[in-house]
Write a protein that holds these residues in place. Structure first.
Motif, short mmCIF file in Angstrom:
data_model
loop_
_atom_site.label_atom_id
_atom_site.label_comp_id
_atom_site.label_asym_id
_atom_site.label_seq_id
_atom_site.Cartn_x
_atom_site.Cartn_y
_atom_site.Cartn_z
N LYS A 32 -8.54 6.12 0.58
CA LYS A 32 -9.33 5.03 1.18
C LYS A 32 -8.73 4.65 2.55
N CYS A 33 -7.40 4.62 2.60
CA CYS A 33 -6.74 4.31 3.89
C CYS A 33 -7.12 5.37 4.93
N ALA A 34 -7.13 6.63 4.50
CA ALA A 34 -7.49 7.70 5.43
C ALA A 34 -8.91 7.50 5.94
N TRP A 35 -9.81 7.11 5.03
CA TRP A 35 -11.20 6.87 5.41
C TRP A 35 -11.29 5.68 6.37
N LEU A 36 -10.54 4.63 6.09
CA LEU A 36 -10.55 3.46 7.00
C LEU A 36 -10.06 3.90 8.37
N CYS A 37 -9.00 4.71 8.39
CA CYS A 37 -8.44 5.18 9.66
C CYS A 37 -9.45 6.06 10.39
N ASP A 38 -10.05 7.01 9.67
CA ASP A 38 -10.99 7.95 10.30
C ASP A 38 -12.25 7.26 10.81
N THR A 39 -12.60 6.12 10.22
CA THR A 39 -13.80 5.42 10.66
C THR A 39 -13.45 4.26 11.61
N GLY A 40 -12.21 4.26 12.07
CA GLY A 40 -11.80 3.30 13.11
C GLY A 40 -11.62 1.88 12.62
N ARG A 41 -11.43 1.72 11.31
CA ARG A 41 -11.24 0.37 10.79
C ARG A 41 -9.74 0.05 10.65
N LYS A 42 -9.44 -1.22 10.49
CA LYS A 42 -8.06 -1.66 10.25
C LYS A 42 -7.62 -1.23 8.85
N TYR A 43 -6.38 -0.81 8.69
CA TYR A 43 -5.93 -0.44 7.34
C TYR A 43 -4.47 -0.82 7.12
N ASP A 44 -3.97 -1.71 7.95
CA ASP A 44 -2.55 -2.06 7.85
C ASP A 44 -2.18 -2.69 6.50
N VAL A 45 -3.05 -3.55 5.98
CA VAL A 45 -2.75 -4.19 4.70
C VAL A 45 -2.90 -3.17 3.56
N GLU A 46 -4.01 -2.43 3.60
CA GLU A 46 -4.27 -1.44 2.53
C GLU A 46 -3.16 -0.39 2.47
N VAL A 47 -2.66 0.02 3.65
CA VAL A 47 -1.65 1.07 3.63
C VAL A 47 -0.31 0.54 3.11
N SER A 48 -0.07 -0.74 3.27
CA SER A 48 1.14 -1.33 2.68
C SER A 48 1.00 -1.34 1.16
N MET A 49 -0.23 -1.62 0.69
CA MET A 49 -0.49 -1.55 -0.76
C MET A 49 -0.32 -0.11 -1.26
N ALA A 50 -0.88 0.83 -0.50
CA ALA A 50 -0.83 2.24 -0.91
C ALA A 50 0.62 2.71 -1.02
N LYS A 51 1.43 2.29 -0.08
CA LYS A 51 2.85 2.68 -0.08
C LYS A 51 3.50 2.23 -1.39
N ILE A 52 3.21 0.99 -1.81
CA ILE A 52 3.81 0.45 -3.03
C ILE A 52 3.25 1.16 -4.27
N VAL A 53 1.93 1.30 -4.31
CA VAL A 53 1.29 1.88 -5.50
C VAL A 53 1.70 3.34 -5.69
N ALA A 54 1.75 4.09 -4.59
CA ALA A 54 2.13 5.51 -4.70
C ALA A 54 3.60 5.65 -5.09
N CYS A 55 4.42 4.77 -4.54
CA CYS A 55 5.84 4.81 -4.89
C CYS A 55 6.03 4.48 -6.36
N ARG A 56 5.24 3.51 -6.84
CA ARG A 56 5.32 3.14 -8.26
C ARG A 56 4.90 4.32 -9.14
N ALA A 57 3.89 5.06 -8.68
CA ALA A 57 3.45 6.24 -9.45
C ALA A 57 4.58 7.26 -9.54
#
Ligand SMILES: Cc1cc2nc3c(=O)[nH]c(=O)nc-3n(C[C@H](O)[C@H](O)[C@H](O)COP(=O)(O)OP(=O)(O)OC[C@H]3O[C@@H](n4cnc5c(N)ncnc54)[C@H](O)[C@@H]3O)c2cc1C
Length: 387
Positions: free
Chosen positions: A304-329
């Motif tokens: 989803k972060c990649a999609w936000l990035c590719d469509t020119g949207r902000k993703y700073d908050v989502e990518v911080s979440m992704a970092k935590i969630v992926a690390c937890r996985a």
């Protein structure tokens, strides 16, 4: 909403999956972990031939001109083999090309982007200092003074991935001591061959194939044209280019998690106790199911972060979440993975111990989970800054 990959993206996934299975075999990756502090040149050359180092660099500068989703596919496939492989392959793109594409001059783009895309230039990012990586503004001491057409840099950077092989360092330095710290920092491109640079390797627990170093600068003369972005705007400008790095970190974690799940799953189908394979015991099935849930969750958020990035949207908050969630996985996969393997999880000849060592780096680099949560609280939820 469409979760399908395009045909081109499916081809990329398939190409890198085949590359991983043929070239980045478990034996090879184990050998790199045990013997190397960087990915060997012949493997880097094979990855460069595929266009890996220039995936998001525009075609006019020698790259493939693809987006963040394609970057994710490639980084994920490489990270399943080994995050060290993915780091060495993509570090130039993350720490050299992306800042240059974001804030570099046309001359810097023409000089460096084709070289990075071709795998001929290696880069590192020098931000963290011995006194701190979370509070960089409080800890930074590396400074420069202007001497005619040069910045003269003095100071020490700590925990710099790949610095022992890097051709260039993207480096944050103080350029104005008189003002509030964040208004007096600049980003410089420093040639690693410059006189006055010492690189000291630091032994570490995991991700052995991408070594880390202390880098000392003593009266290093950096030509003024190597200023990246605007003088004294480095804090805002350089940090603004580093969100993709959190996507990369999420993918390294995702790769570790997937690899640990694959390994544990196979083991649970083969190992027997009480006349059954251990994968038939419900508690182990739940361990494996929990890992699969966390991986699916993380993958959806990262893409989803990649999609936000590719469509020119902000993703700073989502990518911080992704970092935590992926690390937890990756953490859950490594911890449960160790339990599923029983005593063999502790044996160096089994790969689970590597996932267990490797995931730890993802907890604090490039940003700790605590700091990522602080960011979400402040910038996503509007809460007052807690520090
Ligand atoms: C293997 C490795 C590779 C790295 N690669 C690079 C690189 O290539 N380039 C680079 O510049 N840096 C790199 N780093 C540095 C990395 O970004 C830092 O280690 C990280 O930012 C944490 O900084 P620190 O280690 O100084 O910990 P500290 O900043 O001392 O933090 C210690 C603990 O305090 C917590 N803490 C601090 N402040 C707060 C707060 N306000 N609220 C809650 N908790 C807080 C932290 O989360 C952490 O748990 C790397 C580090 C390692 C170990």
């Amino acid at each position: 909403m469409d979760f399908n990959l395009t045909q081109e993206q499916r081809i990329i996934r398939e190409t890198y999956r085949k590359f991983r299975e043929k070239e980045l075999t478990p034996e090879y990756v184990r050998w790199v972990d045990e013997n190397c502090d960087y990915l060997p040149e012949d493997m880097l050359a094979k990855l460069a031939d595929l266009g890996t180092m220039g995936v998001t660099i525009p075609q006019e500068y020698g790259g493939l001109g693809l987006g963040m989703t394609e970057f994710c596919i490639i980084a994920e496939e490489l990270s399943i083999a080994s995050p060290a492989v993915a780091m060495c392959a993509l570090i130039g793109l993350s720490f050299g090309a992306t800042p240059i594409m974001g804030i570099g001059t046309e001359e810097q783009k023409r000089r460096h982007l084709p070289q990075i895309a071709a795998g001929k230039e290696k880069w590192s990012l020098c931000m963290t200092e011995p006194d701190g990586g979370t509070d960089i503004l409080g800890a930074i001491k590396t400074s420069s003074v202007k001497d005619r057409d040069c910045y003269v840099v003095n100071g020490t950077k700590m925990w710099i991935s790949g610095a022992h092989k890097a051709d260039y360092f993207t480096t944050l330095v103080i350029t104005d001591k008189a003002v509030e710290r964040k208004k007096g920092l600049s980003a410089l491109i420093i040639d690693s061959k410059s006189e006055g640079i010492t690189v000291r390797p630091i032994r570490k627990l995991g991700i052995h194939g991408c070594g880390v170093n202390e880098v000392h600068f003593e009266d290093v003369r950096v030509p003024a044209e190597n200023l990246l972005g605007h003088e004294n705007r480095g804090w805002y400008e350089l940090l603004g280019t580093l969100n993709p790095e959190r996507i990369s970190t999420s993918l390294f974690s995702l790769g570790i998690a997937q690899a640990a799940l694959n390994y544990a799953l196979q083991y649970s189908r083969e190992r027997k106790a009480f006349g059954k394979t251990i994968g038939s015991f419900q508690i182990l099935q739940h361990y494996l199911a929990d890992i699969a849930i966390e991986i699916e969750n993380a993958r959806n958020l990262v893409y989803k972060c990649a999609w936000l990035c590719d469509t020119g949207r902000k993703y700073d908050v989502e990518v911080s979440m992704a970092k935590i969630v992926a690390c937890r996985a990756s953490e859950l996969a490594a911890l449960h993975g160790m339990e599923i393997l029983g005593g063999y999880g502790f044996a160096m000849e089994y790969d689970m111990q590597r996932y267990f060592r490797d995931y730890k780096q993802m907890k604090f680099s490039p940003i700790s989970d605590e700091m990522a949560r602080n960011y979400i609280a402040e910038n996503g939820l509007g809460l007052p800054r807690s520090f």
